[in-house]
Design a protein around this motif. Structure first.
Motif, PDB file in Angstrom:
ATOM      1  N   SER A 111      -6.921  -0.512  -3.730  1.00 52.94           N
ATOM      2  CA  SER A 111      -7.527   0.702  -4.330  1.00 52.94           C
ATOM      3  C   SER A 111      -9.041   0.621  -3.773  1.00 52.94           C
TER       4      SER A 111
ATOM      5  N   ASP B  79      -1.357   5.280  -5.750  1.00 51.83           N
ATOM      6  CA  ASP B  79      -1.508   4.235  -4.921  1.00 51.83           C
ATOM      7  C   ASP B  79      -0.900   3.022  -5.616  1.00 51.83           C
TER       8      ASP B  79
ATOM      9  N   ALA C 244       0.800  -1.220  -0.196  1.00 49.62           N
ATOM     10  CA  ALA C 244      -0.023  -0.090  -0.031  1.00 49.62           C
ATOM     11  C   ALA C 244       0.940   1.418  -0.089  1.00 49.62           C
TER      12      ALA C 244
ATOM     13  N   GLY D 260      -6.066   9.309  -1.499  1.00 46.11           N
ATOM     14  CA  GLY D 260      -5.696   8.197  -1.720  1.00 46.11           C
ATOM     15  C   GLY D 260      -5.738   7.178  -0.596  1.00 46.11           C
TER      16      GLY D 260
ATOM     17  N   LYS E  47       2.668   4.617  -1.977  1.00 50.24           N
ATOM     18  CA  LYS E  47       2.627   5.343  -2.855  1.00 50.24           C
ATOM     19  C   LYS E  47       3.700   6.024  -3.574  1.00 50.24           C
TER      20      LYS E  47
ATOM     21  N   HIS F 158      -3.278   5.554   0.470  1.00 50.11           N
ATOM     22  CA  HIS F 158      -2.200   5.688   1.347  1.00 50.11           C
ATOM     23  C   HIS F 158      -2.387   6.629   2.443  1.00 50.11           C
TER      24      HIS F 158
END
Length: 494
Positions: free
Chosen positions: A58, A54, A43, A224, A45, A226
């Motif tokens: 997702s 990412d 995970a 995102g 980025k 992350h």
């Protein structure tokens, strides 16, 4: 106070979860050792000229699991990131003129099903009633068990629950008891692909995933996925966890059946009273330990049914795209031949199904103004050769279909492109056979039949993550960290 030192290997969801749970004990201090330069494992980025990608997960499903996680520490997800519910949840593409937007509203979803198959909306109510029961028992009871003994599952009530949850029936048969439309069947079988096998080989217990999908919804953390990792890192450090990056472990040193220290590739040695391995289980078992301390033989590992690997493309596009949602599932080719290429006769598929994510549709912060961030994924069998020529061949295969179905030119507008596949999973994560998702959740790889969270030959070595209980996926990995932390605390007087 003489604190015990717990070393956690890996800063993915499971490693961060385990470390943060352990850090609540005043009788230990916790250090995470992360191989890479940033946290998150799969995970992570990365950024390029205003595009924020990412690298792995997702989909944000099972929001209650994230709420439960942060609640244990007196926090809530909104303390760290902002969630939005996607509507439509995702799009399913059956062909150029056959695209279904899956509505977030349950009544609208039932109406859509009724158009595909008269009476399917009422059937969905029955299907979801069972799925909700499985979710409540499965996610809030079964997955919290360490699965180290059959006795954990022998209470009369739990045995009745397990029978009611259809653990001995396949998901494929279960879905067909309710629906006849092939489009609906494919829609209902889609969530179990996250579990690493076809619906024919996944227990019907996992219709709980449909409840997560349809009833609990598909969400997105702004900026995102992350952001979840960022929040978990902040929380871990707030609790006193030390995280060291670029700190790859080369060996766990054992003396008389006790892990005494870990040695980094730099040569540095770090003393430990307990070691929790959140890195790839096979890598730890076969490469970080003296062979006499391995939990399992190489033959055992070779017989494991692995979840798929993936070929991924991260694309920066210099215009806005049309006819695409945040999540898009391309089912415009038959599933059977692709599934055969993953699970039965491993090979590169002739006509792959694929997934396209365009998070910039929802979130303008992940791409420069007027541009688009796109993530493409093809599920593949583990352990395939993935040279640049093969990657490019498959890029063009799916782009041909993507451009035709959405009615637009995309390739000539790509200003950034990065591919990622088996060899990258092996290099970055020591992933066994280059897998992307861990161990498939088949019946023979469920609960006590998974690799154990405790090493049977080393008194103070434990495992967490997607190759042990409860299984693959982000919510199970969060849970896995808490499960192993409780076992560590119980057995080491923490």
């Amino acid at each position: 106070m003489n604190q015990k030192h717990v070393v956690v290997i890996g800063s993915g969801f499971a490693g961060l979860s385990a470390a943060t749970h352990l850090a609540t004990s005043k009788s230990c201090r916790v250090t995470i050792l992360e191989k890479n330069s940033t946290p998150g494992g799969r995970a992570r980025k990365f950024e390029h000229q205003g595009f924020v990608f990412d690298m792995g997960p997702s989909w944000y499903w099972m929001p209650d699991v994230f709420e439960d996680y942060f609640r244990k520490f007196g926090k809530k997800p909104s303390d760290y990131y902002d969630l939005v519910r996607l509507d439509p949840s995702y799009a399913v593409v059956y062909g150029k003129d056959r695209i279904l937007d899956i509505p977030a509203n349950l009544d609208e979803f039932k109406s859509m099903l009724d158009q595909l198959e008269p009476g399917a909306g009422k059937q969905l109510d029955k299907f979801l009633a069972q799925a909700k029961y499985k979710y409540e028992v499965g996610i809030h009871d079964l997955v919290e068990k360490p699965s180290r003994s059959l006795f954990e599952f022998t209470s009369p009530g739990l045995l009745v629950d397990m029978i009611r949850m259809d653990i001995f029936q396949s998901m494929a048969k279960h879905v067909r008891k309710f629906f006849k439309s092939e489009e609906i069947i494919r829609l209902m079988e889609f969530p179990v692909l996250f579990l690493g096998e076809t619906a024919e080989n996944i227990p019907a217990l996992y219709s709980l995933m449909n409840y997560a999908d349809i009833a609990l919804g598909t969400w997105y953390p702004k900026k995102g996925m992350h952001e979840i990792i960022k929040g978990m890192v902040d929380l871990a450090e707030e609790k006193g966890v030390e995280i060291r990056y670029n700190a790859e472990v080369e060996e766990i040193e054992i003396e008389n059946g006790i892990a005494k220290r870990v040695r980094l590739v730099s040569g540095e040695k770090i003393d430990a009273d307990v070691v929790v391995a959140g890195a790839d289980y096979h890598h730890v078992d076969k490469h970080l330990l003296n062979p006499k301390y391995s939990n399992y033989s190489e033959e055992y590992w070779d017989k494991r049914v692995m979840a798929p690997s993936s070929l991924l493309f991260y694309l920066g596009i210099d215009k806005k795209l049309k006819n695409l949602r945040h999540h898009n599932l391309f089912f415009d080719e038959p599933l059977g031949p692709h599934a055969d290429a993953i699970y039965k006769n491993p090979r590169w598929p002739e006509k792959p199904l694929f997934y396209a994510s365009v998070p910039s549709v929802t979130d303008p912060t992940v791409a420069p103004e007027g541009k688009e961030n796109m993530f493409l994924l093809i599920p593949l069998a583990p352990d395939l050769e993935d040279g640049e020529e093969m990657r490019e061949k498959y890029f063009n295969i799916i782009m041909d279909r993507l451009e035709e179905i959405t009615g637009q030119e995309i390739r000539s507008h790509i200003i950034y492109k990065r591919s990622y596949a088996h060899s990258d999973f092996k290099s970055d994560y020591h992933a066994f056979k280059g897998n992307a998702y861990g161990l498939a959740n088949t019946l023979t790889q469920t609960a006590i039949l998974k690799p154990s969270l405790k090493n049977k030959n080393v008194k103070n070595l434990y495992y967490t993550g997607q190759l042990t209980v409860p299984g693959p996926g982000v919510p199970p990995s969060l849970i896995s960290g808490g499960v192993v932390a409780r076992e560590v605390m119980k057995e080491n007087n923490l």
